[in-house]
Design an enzyme around this catalytic site. Structure first.
Site, PDB file in Angstrom:
ATOM      1  CD  GLU A  25      -3.076  -0.809   2.270  1.00  0.00           C
ATOM      2  OE1 GLU A  25      -2.956   0.139   3.071  1.00  0.00           O
ATOM      3  OE2 GLU A  25      -4.035  -1.599   2.279  1.00  0.00           O
ATOM      4  CG  HIS A  83      -4.611   3.806   2.348  1.00  0.00           C
ATOM      5  ND1 HIS A  83      -5.668   4.533   2.823  1.00  0.00           N
ATOM      6  CD2 HIS A  83      -4.989   2.505   2.439  1.00  0.00           C
ATOM      7  CE1 HIS A  83      -6.639   3.705   3.200  1.00  0.00           C
ATOM      8  NE2 HIS A  83      -6.259   2.467   2.965  1.00  0.00           N
ATOM      9  CG  HIS A  85      -7.256  -0.536  -0.456  1.00  0.00           C
ATOM     10  ND1 HIS A  85      -8.584  -0.585  -0.102  1.00  0.00           N
ATOM     11  CD2 HIS A  85      -6.591  -0.102   0.639  1.00  0.00           C
ATOM     12  CE1 HIS A  85      -8.718  -0.198   1.155  1.00  0.00           C
ATOM     13  NE2 HIS A  85      -7.527   0.122   1.623  1.00  0.00           N
ATOM     14  CG  ASP A  95      -8.486   1.437   5.456  1.00  0.00           C
ATOM     15  OD1 ASP A  95      -7.327   1.456   5.898  1.00  0.00           O
ATOM     16  OD2 ASP A  95      -8.781   1.126   4.287  1.00  0.00           O
TER      17      ASP A  95
HETATM   18 ZN   LIG Z   1      -7.042   0.688   3.420  1.00  0.00          ZN
END
Ligand SMILES: [Zn+2]
Length: 135
Positions: A25, A83, A85, A95
């Site tokens: 990530e 961020h 994924h 999250d």
């Molecule tokens: Zn995430």
């Protein structure tokens, strides 16, 4: 309803970073200008994902402090966190847990597998999707 304004230049930068570190990530702090209904991204501060994980990210507190200090000197407000994924661009259970700690910060997520961006904000205890306007 809150709108996140994002210049295509920043979209390119976010995608480049996500590609570079995929499947880990990518993560960044977002700064800019806040008004009542609109948030304009003016600065993207990337930081290494300390966890080198494909399912979670962590930014070194030293990098957080440095980015906040720099933004403050430039007169920019903290907007939220970015961020990526290697999965769909929706908040993971991890999250959701961290969103509670970051108050009304925006969470901008890029799916590095599907190529789309989505933004979320925790508001009155529920996660709401924020409209992104690319410019
Ligand atoms: Zn995430």
């Amino acid at each position: 309803m809150l709108i996140l304004r994002l210049h295509s230049h920043y979209v390119d930068l976010l995608k480049q970073e996500a590609e570079k570190v995929h499947p880990v990530e990518a993560c960044a702090m977002l700064f800019g200008n806040l008004s009542r209904n609109e948030v304009v991204v003016e600065k993207v501060k990337f930081a290494p994902n300390e966890l080198q994980s494909t399912v979670r990210f962590e930014i070194d507190p030293t990098n957080v402090t440095a980015a906040f200090t720099e933004a403050e000197e430039e007169g920019l407000d903290f907007i939220g966190l970015f961020h990526s994924h290697p999965a769909p661009a929706s908040p993971s259970p991890i999250d959701l847990k961290y969103m509670k700690l970051w108050g009304d910060a925006l969470w901008l997520i890029l799916s590095s597998t599907e190529g789309n961006l989505a933004a979320y904000q925790l508001s009155d205890g529920t996660v709401k999707e924020v409209t992104i306007r690319m410019e």
